[in-house]
Design a protein around this motif. Sequence first.
Motif, PDB file in Angstrom:
ATOM      1  N   LYS A  91      63.061  35.813  43.873  1.00 29.06           N
ATOM      2  CA  LYS A  91      62.726  37.226  44.046  1.00 29.06           C
ATOM      3  C   LYS A  91      63.198  38.121  42.916  1.00 29.06           C
ATOM      4  O   LYS A  91      63.045  39.341  43.004  1.00 29.06           O
ATOM      5  CB  LYS A  91      63.279  37.761  45.382  1.00 29.06           C
ATOM      6  N   THR A  92      63.787  37.591  41.873  1.00 32.72           N
ATOM      7  CA  THR A  92      64.152  38.393  40.714  1.00 32.72           C
ATOM      8  C   THR A  92      64.368  37.467  39.516  1.00 32.72           C
ATOM      9  O   THR A  92      64.537  36.259  39.667  1.00 32.72           O
ATOM     10  CB  THR A  92      65.430  39.217  40.965  1.00 32.72           C
ATOM     11  N   HIS A 152      60.815  36.200  36.776  1.00 33.61           N
ATOM     12  CA  HIS A 152      60.435  36.061  38.185  1.00 33.61           C
ATOM     13  C   HIS A 152      58.927  35.946  38.348  1.00 33.61           C
ATOM     14  O   HIS A 152      58.427  34.954  38.893  1.00 33.61           O
ATOM     15  CB  HIS A 152      60.973  37.253  38.993  1.00 33.61           C
ATOM     16  N   ASP A 171      69.810  43.521  35.129  1.00 35.79           N
ATOM     17  CA  ASP A 171      68.594  43.384  35.927  1.00 35.79           C
ATOM     18  C   ASP A 171      68.183  41.926  36.144  1.00 35.79           C
ATOM     19  O   ASP A 171      67.300  41.659  36.965  1.00 35.79           O
ATOM     20  CB  ASP A 171      67.444  44.137  35.249  1.00 35.79           C
ATOM     21  N   TYR A 172      68.780  41.015  35.389  1.00 32.84           N
ATOM     22  CA  TYR A 172      68.402  39.593  35.492  1.00 32.84           C
ATOM     23  C   TYR A 172      69.569  38.817  36.109  1.00 32.84           C
ATOM     24  O   TYR A 172      70.240  38.027  35.457  1.00 32.84           O
ATOM     25  CB  TYR A 172      68.072  39.012  34.115  1.00 32.84           C
ATOM     26  N   GLY A 215      69.344  37.155  39.341  1.00 38.77           N
ATOM     27  CA  GLY A 215      68.827  36.546  40.566  1.00 38.77           C
ATOM     28  C   GLY A 215      69.268  35.125  40.819  1.00 38.77           C
ATOM     29  O   GLY A 215      68.421  34.282  41.154  1.00 38.77           O
TER      30      GLY A 215
END
Length: 243
Positions: A161-162, A182, A213-214, A216
Amino acid sequence: MTCVIVVFLLLLSSASANISDNNFSGFCNGHPGIPGTPGRNGYPGLAGRDGRNGRDGMPGVPGQKGDAGIQGLPGPMGEQGVAGLPGPAGEKGVKGDGMMSYNSAFSAKRSKSHTSPLLDEAIQFDVVIHNDQRHYNPLTGKFTCEIPGIYYFVVHSTVYKTSLQFDIMKNNVSISSFFQYHGNWPKPVSLSGGALIRLDPTDQVWVQVTVGDYNGIYSSTKTDSTFTGFLVYSDWQNAQLQI
């Protein structure tokens, strides 16, 4: 008459004394006689006896080496011989000193699924799979070197999801970096990466997220994210081999 006979005998006696010299005193020299007829050839004589063996002569000078002949065809294979009797058993040798081995290995996974790791901090792989030497700390997520040498570290991460980008760090320096986009996939995907690193005692290795932001990284009951490392060979073992 008697006197004449006496004189004749005296002359004859004197002539007889000079016959061997072909010289008669009181007479003139005569002319050479006619050569006689050549005599006949004699018969061949008998063969003479063999002479004695002569001495051995001196060795001659060696001649030049001749050209090699053409190689002959291989002969037929001979029959197999009878197997010999087994030899006596040798004495058992003395056991040598064993080389000391050095070991360091660990493997751990994350138990938290959706918790995002903090930026620029070590990711905690808190569930220990293997850590016999206790060189990995599951509370900090860091491996601390105690045996100098070459190590291999690998991370297998599930991404869900990411996007995810993680770095394998050594003493706050990025050794290698890996990224997985993603792309709105409905199911989890995998991101793996590894590095071969030389370490000295007290060096530390860990995994961290470097882009906010990365982050996941994911784990669940059906999929895991793991961090594994092990010693390939030690400097101390190399020193033993060189002695």
